[in-house]
Write a protein that holds these residues in place. Structure first.
Motif, PDB file in Angstrom:
ATOM      1  N   UNK A 191       0.830  -1.202   0.000  1.00  0.00           N
ATOM      2  CA  UNK A 191       0.000   0.000   0.000  1.00  0.00           C
ATOM      3  C   UNK A 191       0.863   1.249   0.000  1.00  0.00           C
ATOM      4  N   UNK A 192       0.249   2.398  -0.382  1.00  0.00           N
ATOM      5  CA  UNK A 192       0.977   3.661  -0.417  1.00  0.00           C
ATOM      6  C   UNK A 192       0.073   4.811   0.019  1.00  0.00           C
ATOM      7  N   UNK A 193       0.713   5.883   0.505  1.00  0.00           N
ATOM      8  CA  UNK A 193       0.032   7.140   0.816  1.00  0.00           C
ATOM      9  C   UNK A 193       1.013   8.269   0.552  1.00  0.00           C
ATOM     10  N   UNK A 194       0.491   9.436   0.211  1.00  0.00           N
ATOM     11  CA  UNK A 194       1.352  10.577  -0.110  1.00  0.00           C
ATOM     12  C   UNK A 194       0.959  11.790   0.724  1.00  0.00           C
ATOM     13  N   UNK A 195       1.964  12.493   1.240  1.00  0.00           N
ATOM     14  CA  UNK A 195       1.768  13.740   1.974  1.00  0.00           C
ATOM     15  C   UNK A 195       1.964  14.894   1.001  1.00  0.00           C
ATOM     16  N   UNK A 228       5.272   3.740   1.881  1.00  0.00           N
ATOM     17  CA  UNK A 228       4.887   2.428   1.364  1.00  0.00           C
ATOM     18  C   UNK A 228       4.900   1.396   2.489  1.00  0.00           C
ATOM     19  N   UNK A 229       4.074   0.364   2.318  1.00  0.00           N
ATOM     20  CA  UNK A 229       4.037  -0.736   3.282  1.00  0.00           C
ATOM     21  C   UNK A 229       4.337  -2.038   2.569  1.00  0.00           C
ATOM     22  N   UNK A 253       7.509  -0.005   7.111  1.00  0.00           N
ATOM     23  CA  UNK A 253       6.933   1.189   6.500  1.00  0.00           C
ATOM     24  C   UNK A 253       8.119   2.040   6.064  1.00  0.00           C
ATOM     25  N   UNK A 254       8.101   2.478   4.803  1.00  0.00           N
ATOM     26  CA  UNK A 254       9.226   3.255   4.290  1.00  0.00           C
ATOM     27  C   UNK A 254       8.770   4.634   3.831  1.00  0.00           C
ATOM     28  N   UNK A 273      -1.895   2.294   5.077  1.00  0.00           N
ATOM     29  CA  UNK A 273      -1.100   3.411   5.580  1.00  0.00           C
ATOM     30  C   UNK A 273      -1.809   4.712   5.215  1.00  0.00           C
ATOM     31  N   UNK A 274      -1.706   5.710   6.103  1.00  0.00           N
ATOM     32  CA  UNK A 274      -2.338   7.004   5.858  1.00  0.00           C
ATOM     33  C   UNK A 274      -1.510   8.104   6.504  1.00  0.00           C
ATOM     34  N   UNK A 275      -1.434   9.262   5.821  1.00  0.00           N
ATOM     35  CA  UNK A 275      -0.786  10.434   6.406  1.00  0.00           C
ATOM     36  C   UNK A 275      -1.734  11.628   6.387  1.00  0.00           C
ATOM     37  N   UNK A 276      -3.039  11.359   6.454  1.00  0.00           N
ATOM     38  CA  UNK A 276      -4.055  12.417   6.417  1.00  0.00           C
ATOM     39  C   UNK A 276      -4.545  12.811   7.801  1.00  0.00           C
TER      40      UNK A 276
END
Length: 395
Positions: free
Chosen positions: A129-133, A141-142, A148-149, A174-177
């Protein structure tokens, strides 16, 4: 004269309201209508745009392109400096950075490369999985390698690994929100962890689920999760020892969560889509889309759903938002089995990562306001000097 003008204005307003009602047949939930930021004109505009955009699937164009050589478990669309990009992550352990504008321009070539950059050993095991800030331009990424990278895309277009943290078991969502400088992730070992993006250490966690935690949505201090234990819960970041809200479903587990405007859209393993009030878990509506719902995505003007029909094949669906959601558009039968999808209304682009057996094809579909670009190459086939297959096939 004033009375006549006022009456005429009121009649025009009633006519417009009737047109909106007939066109969209939408009834928005109270939790959205009560928001201070709620703007009726904006909501109607978004609904109109999505309805217009997804009038029918037949109007889409299909283009094939190379990609990964294994299941594409995560795709992520974003814009930067008015350019359109897509990140894809696969079980081949590779992260690819796609230039969607180049895809639109024509054939993949040295002068017009579709893949801007890639890391062939981004993870030691399957990427998940991925998330972007958007504030820092970093993405996360997971993987099944329990890490977690943190990544950055350098000025020359390279993908650079910045930090890594091991959370003890295979990492799922993963989340950065949420809060600033915090990343939230979930694991297959029942764990939900909060990571400080500055030190890249775990600063908070809970293990309130009984099985793998597969769905995640975060807004400020509110962390929503769902798992294979058929539990959905919301935990306050400031006190993670117990859930603030929770729901147990006896019939099925939830496969994904999508949070927006106080609404929580969920997909279920028995082929349903459910819309909740995120403030109290009140169930606004439930509608059936097939035998299994892989993913649902809530946006301002639509519900987007990827589901397996009762006959065994998959379809991408667009339904109206609100507490009544009639189907507006449906894709043809997808001959490749989808894994995850992402849609950007600003980019007018849809991307789908696919999951198939080794003998079959994996995929990513990209579409914009003009049409759909389909990426599909047979497994382990070399095309344009690139080995792989990142695409979807439609009948």
């Amino acid at each position: 004269m004033w009375s006549s003008t006022t009456s005429s204005h009121q009649n025009q307003q009633k006519i417009h309201e009737k047109v909106y009602k007939n066109e969209h047949q939408v009834c928005l939930p109270p939790c959205e209508l009560k928001r201070e930021e709620y703007e009726p004109k904006k909501s109607f505009y978004e609904m109109h745009q999505q309805t217009k955009r997804w009038t029918n699937w037949e109007s889409q164009r299909i283009v094939t392109a190379p990609g990964h050589c294994a299941t594409v478990d995560s795709v992520l669309l974003f814009e930067k400096n008015d350019n359109k990009f897509c990140l894809s992550e696969s079980r081949d352990r590779v992260i690819r950075f796609w230039d969607v504008d180049n895809v639109e321009r024509g054939v993949d070539s040295v002068a017009n490369p579709w893949t801007v950059a890639q890391d062939d050993m981004a993870q030691l095991e399957w990427s998940w999985n991925m998330a972007r800030d958007s504030n820092t331009d970093r993405f996360y990424s997971t993987s099944w390698d329990s890490t977690v990278k943190s990544w950055a895309i350098t000025d020359n277009g390279a993908i650079q690994n910045l930090n890594t943290v091991n959370v003890g078991s295979a990492v799922q969502a993963v989340s950065c929100s949420g809060n600033e400088n915090e990343i939230v992730c979930t694991t297959f070992a029942k764990r939900t962890a909060v990571i400080d993006s500055r030190t890249f250490g775990i600063v908070a966690e809970h293990s309130l689920h009984k099985r793998a935690v597969i769905g995640l949505a975060v807004k400020e201090n509110k962390i929503f999760t769902c798992g294979e234990d058929r539990l959905m819960m919301m935990v306050d970041r400031r006190n993670m020892s117990r859930p603030v809200l929770f729901e147990y479903c006896q019939d099925a587990y939830k496969s994904s969560l999508s949070l927006q405007r106080n609404q929580l859209l969920t997909s279920t393993s028995d082929g349903k889509v459910k819309l909740y009030d995120a403030t109290n878990f009140h169930d606004f509506q439930t509608y059936s889309v097939g035998a299994f719902t892989r993913q649902s995505l809530l946006q301002h003007g639509a519900h987007f759903v990827m589901a397996r029909c009762k006959r065994g094949y998959y379809k991408f669906l667009m339904n109206s938002p609100g507490i009544r959601s009639p189907k507006r558009c449906s894709s043809h039968q997808l001959t490749a089995k989808p894994a995850k999808f992402d849609y950007s209304s600003e980019m007018k682009t849809l991307t789908i990562g696919n999951s198939m057996d080794r003998s079959e094809r994996r995929s990513m579909i990209v579409s914009d306001g003009v049409g759909t670009w389909e990426y599909a190459v047979a497994a382990y086939t070399v095309f344009g000097g690139i080995v792989g297959n990142c695409g979807s096939s439609l009948n």
